[in-house]
Design a protein around this motif. Structure first.
Motif, PDB file in Angstrom:
ATOM      1  N   LYS A 248       0.850  -1.192   0.000  1.00 54.24           N
ATOM      2  CA  LYS A 248       0.000   0.000   0.000  1.00 54.24           C
ATOM      3  C   LYS A 248       0.889   1.246   0.000  1.00 54.24           C
ATOM      4  O   LYS A 248       1.937   1.279   0.652  1.00 54.24           O
TER       5      LYS A 248
ATOM      6  N   ASP B  74      -3.405   0.557  -3.518  1.00 53.36           N
ATOM      7  CA  ASP B  74      -3.622  -0.648  -2.720  1.00 53.36           C
ATOM      8  C   ASP B  74      -3.406  -1.864  -3.609  1.00 53.36           C
ATOM      9  O   ASP B  74      -4.137  -2.080  -4.577  1.00 53.36           O
TER      10      ASP B  74
ATOM     11  N   SER C 250       3.492   7.304   3.011  1.00 54.67           N
ATOM     12  CA  SER C 250       3.434   6.110   3.862  1.00 54.67           C
ATOM     13  C   SER C 250       3.488   4.882   2.965  1.00 54.67           C
ATOM     14  O   SER C 250       2.617   4.684   2.119  1.00 54.67           O
TER      15      SER C 250
ATOM     16  N   VAL D  73       5.343  -0.279   8.248  1.00 53.49           N
ATOM     17  CA  VAL D  73       4.978   0.996   7.635  1.00 53.49           C
ATOM     18  C   VAL D  73       6.173   1.942   7.715  1.00 53.49           C
ATOM     19  O   VAL D  73       6.704   2.189   8.804  1.00 53.49           O
TER      20      VAL D  73
ATOM     21  N   ARG E 192       7.539   5.855   6.723  1.00 51.55           N
ATOM     22  CA  ARG E 192       7.019   7.186   6.399  1.00 51.55           C
ATOM     23  C   ARG E 192       8.165   8.140   6.065  1.00 51.55           C
ATOM     24  O   ARG E 192       9.243   8.052   6.656  1.00 51.55           O
TER      25      ARG E 192
ATOM     26  N   HIS F  60       3.646   0.774   2.898  1.00 52.28           N
ATOM     27  CA  HIS F  60       3.353  -0.407   3.704  1.00 52.28           C
ATOM     28  C   HIS F  60       4.018  -1.625   3.075  1.00 52.28           C
ATOM     29  O   HIS F  60       3.794  -1.928   1.898  1.00 52.28           O
TER      30      HIS F  60
ATOM     31  N   HIS G 193       3.024  -5.783   7.323  1.00 53.66           N
ATOM     32  CA  HIS G 193       2.651  -5.123   8.569  1.00 53.66           C
ATOM     33  C   HIS G 193       3.597  -3.981   8.925  1.00 53.66           C
ATOM     34  O   HIS G 193       3.384  -3.277   9.916  1.00 53.66           O
TER      35      HIS G 193
END
Length: 361
Positions: free
Chosen positions: A158, A178, A227, A234, A236, A229, A232
């Motif tokens: 993502k 996504d 951000s 992430v 930034r 992904h 799990h």
């Protein structure tokens, strides 16, 4: 992802003390985050009892023991174990990379009931800090990077980009990707001002969520947050965009390339070689012109002489006037004047030639 094959497992049974896989390399900028994978796939399930991370084999970075993960020393607030221990995954996340972090990292995984170690090395190269501010002219395109380095080359699941024009301003969605739906969307056109102006240009299969914003407007200036992904995890990153209102200046080359230099040198050499020849041609042309003018003048004089031959024949004329006595009535007699031309052969005449004026009545 590095995999342990069947042949490797057979080597373990032969009593090898540890297993080392090839060394990957990572390159990051100061301030970036990197994911250093330490994953081994096994055919038999055995519990991981300990994980050690070291830098240059003498500085501890992190260790895991008895279900506790403990960062060490200067890495205390910048590293964490992000792998799935139950699946023999001891991957490490290193944040806010510093220049001193450069070097060779070693991951060691201890399995329950085995003396063998699963060992993996990786080299981290650190470059100077990459600018987090992008400056563009209004109407141009802005490239905003958002990529994260990792040894496992995990696919991005993502990507989300948001925008804020000020500290307390409301965040606006710029782009949303996504992988689950394989969609690249933003706000609907009638709701979002970034619609049809933002393109995802990063390779999501290599943890890159970079975007390009086209036809930049004055109102686009502000802070952008990316951000990314990875499952799990992430990551930034923030990018500040500054918009210059003046139109972009015309590009100007400060240095000449090789071809231009060769052309200029050739022109100069040709000029130096042709200069003496040009001077000689000019002088010869001037000389010929002077000769032509002189010949024309001489010819003109000759033509004038041919057109007026009597001018030199009658160049000397002797005029004698004889006055007679007036008649009784006071009227003078008619007077006659005779002109004798000067002949070309005067010297051949006898001495005492015509010297008196003849009168005719």
């Amino acid at each position: 992802m590095k995999m342990m094959n069947t042949s490797a497992l057979s080597h373990c049974s032969l009593g090898l003390s540890d297993l080392i896989v090839p060394t990957p390399e990572l390159t990051a900028h100061v301030g970036d985050s990197v994911l250093m994978g330490c994953v081994f796939q096994r055919t038999e399930e055995k519990r991981v009892t300990k994980v050690d991370w070291m830098l240059a084999e003498n500085e501890y970075v992190l260790y895991y023991y008895a279900n506790f993960s403990v960062p060490v020393g200067r890495f205390q607030d910048r590293v964490r174990l992000v792998g799935d221990i139950l699946r023999t995954d001891g991957s490490l996340l290193l944040q806010d990379v510093q220049e001193a972090d450069q070097g060779t990292y070693t991951c060691e995984i201890h399995l329950e009931g085995e003396s063998m170690l699963l060992k993996k090395n990786m080299v981290l190269h650190v470059l100077p800090n990459e600018p987090t501010e992008v400056t563009v002219h209004m109407g141009d395109s802005a490239l905003m990077k958002c990529d994260f380095q990792n040894t496992e080359k995990k696919t991005v699941t993502k990507v989300a980009w948001t925008f804020s024009s000020g500290e307390h301003a409301k965040n606006e969605t710029v782009l949303h990707y996504d992988l689950k739906f394989n969609l690249l969307t933003g706000y609907p056109q009638h709701q979002g001002r970034f619609q049809n102006r933002v393109t995802l240009v990063g390779n999501v299969f290599h943890s890159d969520g970079s975007i390009k914003l086209q036809r930049v407007k004055e109102s686009d200036g502000g802070l952008y947050t990316c951000s990314v992904h990875l499952g799990h995890l992430v990551f930034r990153k923030k990018v500040a965009l500054r918009v210059i209102l003046e139109p972009p200046a015309m590009p100007r080359s400060e240095f000449l390339d090789g071809n231009q230099l060769v052309i200029i040198v050739g022109i100069v050499c040709a000029t130096l070689l042709l200069l003496p020849v040009s001077i000689l041609i000019v002088k010869r042309t001037h000389r010929n012109k002077s000769s032509v003018n002189s010949a024309a003048l001489v010819k003109s004089l000759e033509d004038m002489k041919k057109a007026n031959p009597e001018k030199h024949v009658y160049s000397s004329i002797t005029i004698h006037e004889v006055m007679e006595a007036e008649d009784p009535q006071g009227c003078p007699e008619a007077t006659y004047m005779t002109m004798h031309p000067v002949r070309p052969s005067l010297r051949s005449l006898p001495a005492g030639g015509i010297s008196k004026t003849e009168q005719a009545f």
